[in-house]
Design a protein around this motif. Sequence first.
Motif, mmCIF file in Angstrom:
data_model
loop_
_atom_site.group_PDB
_atom_site.id
_atom_site.type_symbol
_atom_site.label_atom_id
_atom_site.label_comp_id
_atom_site.label_asym_id
_atom_site.label_seq_id
_atom_site.Cartn_x
_atom_site.Cartn_y
_atom_site.Cartn_z
ATOM 1 N N VAL A 73 0.366 -1.392 0.023
ATOM 2 C CA VAL A 73 -0.262 -0.315 0.380
ATOM 3 C C VAL A 73 1.104 1.266 -0.478
ATOM 4 N N PHE A 74 0.611 2.391 -0.808
ATOM 5 C CA PHE A 74 0.667 3.693 -0.509
ATOM 6 C C PHE A 74 0.016 4.439 0.272
ATOM 7 N N ILE A 105 4.780 7.278 6.811
ATOM 8 C CA ILE A 105 4.071 7.164 6.124
ATOM 9 C C ILE A 105 4.531 6.987 4.958
ATOM 10 N N ASP A 106 3.580 7.390 3.720
ATOM 11 C CA ASP A 106 4.950 7.305 1.632
ATOM 12 C C ASP A 106 4.699 8.980 1.496
ATOM 13 N N LEU A 107 3.266 9.595 1.853
ATOM 14 C CA LEU A 107 3.046 11.144 1.402
ATOM 15 C C LEU A 107 2.622 10.958 2.408
ATOM 16 N N TYR A 108 2.795 12.508 3.410
ATOM 17 C CA TYR A 108 2.762 13.199 4.395
ATOM 18 C C TYR A 108 2.301 15.179 4.289
ATOM 19 N N ARG A 135 7.901 8.983 4.405
ATOM 20 C CA ARG A 135 8.699 9.219 2.868
ATOM 21 C C ARG A 135 9.210 10.315 1.732
ATOM 22 N N ASP A 136 7.569 11.699 1.832
ATOM 23 C CA ASP A 136 8.199 12.428 1.385
ATOM 24 C C ASP A 136 6.814 12.806 1.568
#
Length: 282
Positions: A73-74, A105-108, A135-136
């Motif tokens: 999951v992303f 979390i991949d993108l916050y 991550r981003d």
Amino acid sequence: MNALLLPSGNRIPVLGQGTWNMGEDPSARRDEVAALRLGIDLGVTLIDTAEMYGEGGAEEVVGEAIAGRRDDVFLVSKVYPHNADRKGVQAACERSLRRLGTDCIDLYLLHWRGTLPLAETLEAFVRLREQGKIRDFGVSNFDLDDMLEAVALPGGELVATDQVLFNLSQRGIEWDLLPWCRERHIPVMAYSPLESNPGEQNGLLGNPQLAAVARRHGVTPAQVALAWLLRQDGVVVIPKAVQPRHVRENRAALDLVLSPQDLAQLDAGFPVPHRRRPLAMR
Ligand code: NAP
């Protein structure tokens, strides 16, 4: 699933699942978890949530849905603007991680621009990234002037997305924000792609031109509305669906190819505004 590149070089899937309004009603939880799991099974692996949705309830639903399959999951989540100072971002992110049952979390995103200094928010995002907790990072509901300010700040070169209201009825970003993001290779995440409330009388899905295009392809108007967004360069689309029929339809919208005739008809049914307007928000 097709993916776009974020400025960091990480990949983001072009179609995801929204979670606004999930996690609010305990009697709906089983269906919400099942919908997200079905989406993942169908390859729709991006899940968009926020600490605001159900005041953490949606993140818990997501946590349950992704248990045992985090790596498939992303994950996107968002911090409230009133938590977006140096200490607040760190604490909010840690709470989100706990509810999501993950360590990254991949993108916050900053959910919308508040009154706390943006420089502090970005500094906190950079620190979380260094700690491996995200991550981003990126922003949401930023108009072009906010984006220009953000990218000029330390850490601003890492701003990975702007999540904004974008659908056939809300095309204002085509004037300036979308071309600017494309030029900088910053994917835009289109929220409320079905206008949030597609059953509404005179809503997006009731448009006769949209219905005509859908009939021509033997698909639903919602699928055409999603396909119209999915064919755009640099755009990620995150419809929210709890009904399994909707989850399946939305996944299938990825395979729908619109012709020049379709696009012209949609332009006629949903004209771009004649002049620039401030960014619309939900
Ligand atoms: P949306 O995705 O445009 O619409 C959701 C509604 O559409 C639900 O009622 C859903 O019904 C229905 N639906 C889904 N697929 C359908 C289909 N194929 N045919 C007919 N109806 C369908 O609205 P949204 O929830 O506002 O936006 C999507 C996501 O974007 C949110 O969930 C959230 O993650 C994000 N968002 C972000 C912001 C922000 O400020 N950053 C603001 C708004 C939204 P069922 O659920 O009954 O299936």
